[in-house]
Design an enzyme around this catalytic site. Structure first.
Site, short mmCIF file in Angstrom:
data_model
loop_
_atom_site.label_atom_id
_atom_site.label_comp_id
_atom_site.label_asym_id
_atom_site.label_seq_id
_atom_site.Cartn_x
_atom_site.Cartn_y
_atom_site.Cartn_z
CG ASP A 504 2.97 -2.33 5.82
OD1 ASP A 504 3.39 -2.47 6.99
OD2 ASP A 504 2.24 -3.18 5.25
CB ILE A 505 -0.24 0.38 9.46
CG1 ILE A 505 -1.21 1.24 8.63
CG2 ILE A 505 -0.33 0.75 10.93
CD1 ILE A 505 -2.67 1.04 8.99
CD GLU A 547 -0.54 -5.03 7.50
OE1 GLU A 547 -1.62 -5.61 7.24
OE2 GLU A 547 0.49 -5.60 7.86
#
Length: 637
Positions: A504-505, A547
């Site tokens: 996950d960004i 994301e």
């Protein structure tokens, strides 16, 4: 002759003397014979010395000492007789004359008695009789010794006769007052002359005995000295040869075996250099074993390189081509055909060699339209006419050919078949053992190819469906739902694990808020490319949502997934994204789990990766965290 040639010749001679290149059983048999030879040689020398010294000592004790004692007794008795004769001459009574005469006779008879003991026969051992015949060393002066004994005999007899005459004359002089002085003096002179001769002969004889004894003593000393140096030389030579033999044998056995043990240990850790060969130091069984081990390392190295190459090939056709090259070049099988079963498992086609027509196939063409007719596809195990002639009715030329068909099990089904054909008769016919050896090696290449074939076939399947995220080009969640079963089946069959990385960004919403959604899309594309470049082609990257990305790493060992996760995290951390005129740096948080190590359920393992991701978020972001049971809380998740 050059120095290198000289060393080579010396090395060959040493190897010949130490039996390095002989079979191990014969090598140690000859070693035992050599040890026995040196033992027998030392024993023989020692036995010879002991026997020689013993017999020469016995000759001194049995032959010389009795003569010496006899001569000494003779001198002692002669000296006593001197005193007794003087007493006899001056005696004035019959009783004293008779007593002195008897004592003189007693001494002379004692000499005669010693002669009888000296000439008494003695028992000799058979060993001494044999040794007397073999040995030329004899310093006994038997003739001189015998002459002395005969002289003593004659002298003793003459002295006895003279003493009787003197006794008679002396008694007559005392009884009858006869004038016998001149006669007595004459007998005394005669007696003295014989006695002096006897004494002189005894002294000379003792000197002769001493010389004979010295000769024996010198001979014994010489023999023991020679024996000492001979034994020392033999021991030195034997020890030197034994040391050389032991060094060369241990060097030809211990070094290769130690190298093999070291390589086996390092092979278990995966850090061995497969191109580093074991030096072959002999031509015996150890040398053969070293050569076999080197061949095994070559095979393992070839398999490793082969798999790494086909993993990087772009298409299935490339992989099939690599397999064909391996069969031809590495296994030396020139008659083969690779069949591929369709995705619905109803039809099959010959994919390599590519120019092969239906008329050139070794099987009836019906198998192409109905693959169930192929016995290998139907049963899922190798079919060989070596085990049973005409085992497959689809094979055409069963009179002059032998066939072995190996199914390629992909996703729990026969995804293809490799058919090998050999001449049964003729110049190029092989024995059954040779065929089985080639098939075993070919099967190793097939097994190395299965995971790659499975991944590439899966990729081909995905290309035919809308299972990709249009923006990033990654697979979507639908792909995961459709293909999870194949991934699980392949992993369980190969007894390997699957690494699951939930990515996950960090603070991605800030990008959209600050730079707009177009900038966010560019960040997503760049991130997906970095993740794809960080894993193998056989691995799968899924855009899980927003994301979030899910990375599925196949065929891993415990701990490998976290290493890949760190590689991805570092790559993204170092990446600078260009968003219009702006430069943006982002980080990513990753949760890691492993199937089936963490859970027997594949989807449950994905959930565990998600839990680890939340833990990475909660503990500061920009980190990779491996799932641990302590993170799981049913109330929270």
């Amino acid at each position: 002759m050059s120095e290198v040639k000289k060393r080579g010749i010396i090395r060959k001679i040493v190897r010949l003397l130490t039996f390095v290149d002989l079979p191990i059983r014969r090598k140690f048999t000859l070693f035992a014979v050599g040890v026995l030879f040196w033992f027998v040689l030392l024993t023989s020398v020692s036995f010879y010395v002991l026997v020689d010294v013993n017999i020469k000592t016995a000759q001194v004790v049995d032959s010389l000492l009795p003569y010496e004692w006899f001569a000494q007794d003779t001198l002692r008795n002669a000296n006593e007789v001197d005193h007794l004769i003087v007493d006899l001459i001056h005696a004035e009574s019959e009783q004293i004359i008779t007593l002195k005469a008897e004592r003189v006779k007693s001494n002379l008879l004692a000499i005669d008695s010693s002669i009888d003991q000296l000439e008494a026969p003695r028992m000799q051992s058979p060993l001494r009789l044999i040794w007397d015949r073999l040995s030329e060393d004899d310093w006994l002066d038997r003739q001189g010794n015998h002459a002395y004994v005969e002289l003593v005999k004659g002298s003793t007899a003459s002295l006895l006769k003279i003493i009787n005459e003197m006794t008679y004359l002396k008694l007559d002089q005392v009884k009858n007052s006869a004038d016998n002085n001149s006669a007595i003096e004459s007998q005394r002179g005669h007696f003295g002359a014989i006695e002096a001769e006897l004494k002189s002969a005894s002294v000379e004889f003792l000197e002769s005995i001493s010389q004979q004894t010295n000769q024996y003593s010198t001979s014994i000393t010489t023999t023991t000295s020679y024996a000492f140096w001979m034994i020392l030389t033999v021991l030195t030579l034997a020890s030197g040869l034994l040391a050389v033999f032991t060094f060369w044998i241990s060097d030809s056995i211990v070094m290769p075996v130690s190298s093999m043990i070291t390589k086996i240990h390092t092979l278990a850790t995966g850090h061995v250099d497969l191109t580093d060969k074991i030096e072959i130091r002999s031509e015996d069984e150890i040398g053969e074993m070293s050569q076999e081990f080197n061949d095994l390392m070559d095979t393992v190295h070839g398999m490793t390189v082969f798999k790494s190459v086909i993993e990087e090939d772009a298409t299935l056709e490339d992989v099939y081509s690599r397999m064909g090259e391996a069969f031809s070049c590495n296994v030396d099988i020139n008659q083969y055909c690779i069949y591929e079963v369709s995705g619905d498992y109803k039809t099959m086609q010959a994919v390599y060699p590519v120019a092969l027509s239906e008329k050139e196939l070794q099987c009836h063409a019906e198998i192409l339209t109905s693959c169930d007719l192929c016995r290998a596809v139907k049963t899922g195990h190798p079919i060989s006419s070596l085990a049973y002639d005409r085992v497959c009715k689809q094979f055409i030329d069963d009179q002059t050919k032998v066939h072995v068909c190996v199914p390629m099990i992909i996703g729990g089904h026969a995804g293809g078949v490799v058919q090998f054909v050999f001449d049964k008769v003729g110049e190029f016919a092989l024995s059954r053992n040779e065929i089985e050896r080639k098939i075993a090696k070919a099967e190793a290449y097939i097994k190395q190819s299965l995971s790659v074939l499975e991944a590439k076939r899966l990729m081909n399947t995905l290309r035919e469906s809308s299972l990709r995220d249009p923006m990033t080009g990654l697979f979507n969640r639908r792909f995961l739902q459709d293909q999870a079963g194949h991934l699980i089946a392949g992993s369980l069959r190969r007894k390997k694990g699957i690494g699951l990385l939930m990515c996950d960004i960090d603070f991605f919403k800030q990008v959209n808020d600050q730079y707009g959604h177009d900038a966010g899309d560019e960040i997503l594309k760049g991130t997906s490319k970095i993740i794809s470049d960080s894993v193998r082609e056989s691995d799968v990257v899924v855009r899980f949502g927003g994301e979030e990305f899910l990375v599925i790493i196949t065929d891993i060992e415990p701990g490998d997934a976290l290493v890949v996760a760190e590689k991805i995290r570092t790559s993204i951390e170092e990446k600078v994204f260009l968003v219009g005129p702006e430069k943006v740096k982002k980080t990513i948080s990753i949760g890691v789990s492993e199937f089936p190590l963490d859970s027997d359920g594949f989807w449950q393992t994905i959930k565990y990766a998600d839990v680890a991701l939340y833990n990475a978020k909660d503990t500061g972001r920009n980190r990779s965290i491996r799932f641990d049971e302590s993170m799981w809380s049913a109330d929270e998740f």
